[in-house]
Scaffold this motif. Structure first.
Motif, PDB file in Angstrom:
ATOM      1  N   GLY A 180     -13.477  30.249  13.540  1.00 20.42           N
ATOM      2  CA  GLY A 180     -14.416  29.659  12.772  1.00 20.42           C
ATOM      3  C   GLY A 180     -14.182  27.972  12.354  1.00 20.42           C
ATOM      4  N   ASN A 181     -13.477  28.289  11.602  1.00 23.95           N
ATOM      5  CA  ASN A 181     -12.571  26.947  10.827  1.00 23.95           C
ATOM      6  C   ASN A 181     -12.290  26.046  12.433  1.00 23.95           C
ATOM      7  OD1 ASN A 181     -11.670  24.748  10.272  1.00 23.95           O
ATOM      8  ND2 ASN A 181     -12.069  25.600   8.239  1.00 23.95           N
ATOM      9  N   GLU A 229     -18.802  36.456   9.524  1.00 21.72           N
ATOM     10  CA  GLU A 229     -18.364  35.058   9.902  1.00 21.72           C
ATOM     11  C   GLU A 229     -16.937  34.896   9.570  1.00 21.72           C
ATOM     12  OE1 GLU A 229     -21.804  32.619  10.722  1.00 21.72           O
ATOM     13  OE2 GLU A 229     -22.862  33.766   9.093  1.00 21.72           O
ATOM     14  N   LYS A 285     -15.842  31.277   9.013  1.00 19.03           N
ATOM     15  CA  LYS A 285     -17.132  30.430   8.446  1.00 19.03           C
ATOM     16  C   LYS A 285     -17.139  29.601   7.777  1.00 19.03           C
ATOM     17  CE  LYS A 285     -17.877  31.474  13.624  1.00 19.03           C
ATOM     18  NZ  LYS A 285     -18.661  32.368  13.884  1.00 19.03           N
ATOM     19  N   GLU A 345     -18.845  33.013   5.239  1.00 20.19           N
ATOM     20  CA  GLU A 345     -17.987  34.396   5.287  1.00 20.19           C
ATOM     21  C   GLU A 345     -17.652  34.245   4.052  1.00 20.19           C
ATOM     22  OE1 GLU A 345     -13.317  35.932   5.261  1.00 20.19           O
ATOM     23  OE2 GLU A 345     -13.409  33.656   5.684  1.00 20.19           O
TER      24      GLU A 345
END
Length: 223
Positions: free
Chosen positions: A12-13, A186, A189, A192
């Motif tokens: 994600g990040n 997620e 992200k 989340e």
């Protein structure tokens, strides 16, 4: 000596990528990736320019020998998945197996994977667990669930947004309405979210939200 490097990428990040993974991406001669469009975005973010080759579940069998040949010719090759660690519910096993048979050096860097954060934040026992990944879509699905109905360890599954509700209803039928679960959406992200409780309660909560993104389901073992 040439080698195959399995390189974890953010789930994600983008800040989750490790310095070692960045250095590995810079050092290899070729990067194998599931979707070149996804990987090129990461490389552009890191200001890295490399040759990419598609390597996914639909073509990995036909490409194995070519990749082995390139490794044996002296190239260093990196393998990435769209997100997370290659080989975990993504291509990786076959090329690793073939490299071992050919005595080609393999290195797997530590890094992002969705299952561990989801397990830890679930609130369910973490000391012993079984990772089941994606359940079979059709053939073998019922048999797998029947096998798991008596599993005493915490179980971890991956699921797509398109099959999430069906899978939870299958769990409800197999494990019972009140089996405690955690559904992580997620991870790492912006949106989340973690849903925790009985299967019935989590299904009710999910009726109120838009089902999108990738999910990790953690299921309490039989008590």
């Amino acid at each position: 000596m040439s080698k195959l490097i399995l390189i974890p990428t953010p789930i994600g990040n983008l800040a989750d990528i490790t310095q070692r993974s960045v250095e590995a991406l810079k050092s290899v001669d070729l990067i194998l990736c599931e979707d070149t469009r996804r990987t090129i975005k990461l490389l552009n973010h890191l200001d890295i320019k490399k040759t990419l080759k598609s390597f996914h579940k639909f073509n990995e069998h036909s490409l194995i020998q070519k990749i082995i040949n390139e490794l044996e010719s002296g190239k260093n090759i990196g393998l990435v998945s769209d997100a997370g660690t290659p080989g975990i519910s993504d291509p990786g096993y076959l090329i690793v197996k073939n490299c071992i048979e050919k005595d080609i050096k393999i290195e797997c860097l530590p890094g992002p994977t969705a299952l561990i954060p989801a397990l830890v934040v679930s609130g369910l026992p973490c000391e012993r667990f079984t990772f089941e990944g994606f359940l079979p879509v059709k053939k073998g699905r019922k048999t797998r669930l029947e096998e798991l109905s008596n599993e005493k360890r915490t179980m971890v599954f991956y699921e797509s947004p398109y099959k999430l509700i069906k899978t939870l209803n299958d769990f409800k039928s197999c494990f019972g309405d009140n089996r405690v679960i955690s559904v992580s959406k997620e991870i790492s992200k912006i949106h989340e979210t973690v849903f925790r409780g009985s299967i019935n309660n989590v299904l009710s909560e999910l009726e109120e939200v838009k089902i999108k993104g990738e999910y990790v389901i953690v299921v309490n073992g039989l008590k």
